[in-house]
Design a protein around this motif. Structure first.
Motif: not given
Length: 410
Positions: A392-410
């Motif tokens: 639940x926190x993972x989804x909520x943080x994603x929706x709020x823009x709090x997660x740091x992701x990485x660019x997909x390769x290629x």
């Protein structure tokens, strides 16, 4: 008190001409909210903004129309100078994170873009606000809701291969497949017999399924020769504008394409061809996504179109059962309130292995990710143990823009 849809999208306050305005003030029954993606450095934007301002001043009150400027300006000074020419509200320039999230959510690929939303529930009405305003400067058709499929067929009858006519209304209550195909296309000729076979099997089970052939044939003769073996209906060959309109509505890029619609004319999938290939007997008809879905050849096309939460299991039965037990309650709850992701779990098969390789994550670990291909990013959960609270926190943080992701390769 829970945040409203617009507060989640825009924050609790917006910039106004006389100070901050509560976001809740722009919401309400019968209202329309426009998100105006624009920037001072963009010549087409500077050309369109005065026209939009004229429309807004004329119809703001009468049509209950509000606009929020979502700036792509390069700095606060440019933002303030450009916003000075606008009579509406704005997302605070400092909130760059919200701006990026809005661009991602509404798939804004260029500016100026005017996205119109229903003021009560925040549902998207159209992303083509700019073009519709230019075509309808008096706002006679405002808020420019796209035609429903039923409206497209209001004055046109369908035909079968015996020349008998049927109105679109006669198909009400059925799952519909719009089959875009042509006799001159080898992949089409290879797929059509398989579709015919599945169509007959599904029909023999009493399931409410109908197909409408949308031809790209180049002559009446070619159309007739191809259609004679199809046991469903078609748009008559001469209705060229109708064919173009339907293709545009569903953004059809190539053939064969099978678009599936449910009984309410909502799109089930743009990859009906994959569903037929994976489930030719129609055992899972009408192939609607569930709150939590298994990742396979039939469902994987969704991943290209929407942000998706995926729990990659090691393929062991215990891991799969645990994932389903933990994630399902979260998925069901999120589905009730416009979930920011589609939920999946993998079986540790070739489909998941290929996706692991694409994301560049280990081959055999149990890993929770959010894959956002439209934004070309992937987010990997840090929790070592899967839990309902963690999901639940993972989804909520994603929706709020709090997660740091990485660019997909290629």
């Amino acid at each position: 008190m829970a945040e409203s849809v617009f507060e989640k999208l825009l924050g609790d306050k917006l910039s106004g001409k006389n100070g901050d305005v509560k976001t809740a003030d722009i919401e309400g029954e019968g209202k329309t909210v426009g998100l105006y993606f624009s920037a001072h450095w963009c010549p087409p934007c500077r050309g369109f903004t005065p026209k939009l301002a004229e429309f807004y001043k004329k119809h703001h009150g009468e049509k209950k129309f509000e606009i929020v400027f979502v700036s792509s300006d390069k700095n606060e000074h440019e933002f303030q100078e450009y916003y000075g020419q606008m009579p509406w509200l704005a997302l605070p320039f400092s909130d760059r994170n919200k701006k990026e999230l809005l661009s991602q959510k509404f798939k804004v690929s260029g500016i100026p873009t005017l996205v119109l939303l229903d003021g009560k529930c925040g549902k998207e009405i159209t992303k083509e606000g700019r073009g519709r305003l230019l075509d309808d400067p008096e706002g006679e058709q405002f808020p420019w809701k796209p035609k429903t499929v039923s409206e497209f067929f209001k004055d046109i009858n369908l035909i079968n291969n015996a020349g008998e006519k049927k109105s679109f209304a006669d198909l009400s209550g059925k799952v519909l497949g719009f089959y875009f195909s042509a006799h001159w296309c080898p992949p089409c000729r290879g797929f059509t017999p398989k579709l015919v076979e599945s169509y007959k099997k599904i029909g023999s089970k009493g399931k409410p399924f109908e197909i409408i052939f949308v031809s790209s044939d180049r002559s009446q003769e070619g159309f007739d020769d191809y259609f004679k073996d199809m046991p469903w209906f078609a748009i008559p060959f001469g209705e060229e504008q109708m064919r173009k309109d339907i293709s545009t509505k569903f953004s059809v890029q190539g053939i064969p394409t099978l678009i599936l619609l449910d009984e309410k004319e909502e799109v089930i999938s743009t990859n009906g061809r994959g569903f037929i290939a994976h489930d030719p007997e129609g055992e899972e008809f009408p192939w609607k996504l569930k709150p939590l879905n298994v990742l396979n050849e039939m469902t994987v096309s969704t991943i290209n179109e929407e942000p998706c939460l995926i729990y990659f299991t090691d393929g062991e039965e215990a891991s799969i059962k645990s994932a389903k037990d933990i994630i399902t309650p979260v998925a069901e709850q999120e589905q009730e309130c416009d979930s920011p992701v589609v939920f999946f779990y993998s079986l540790g098969d070739d489909t998941s292995d290929s996706l692991r390789d694409f994301i560049d994550i280990p081959d055999d670990d149990n890993i929770l990710v959010i894959l956002d291909i439209p934004s070309q990013k992937v987010y990997v959960a840090e929790d070592e143990v899967l839990s309902k609270e963690g999901v639940q926190k993972f989804v909520t943080d994603f929706a709020a823009g709090k997660l740091k992701g990485k660019k997909l390769k290629g």
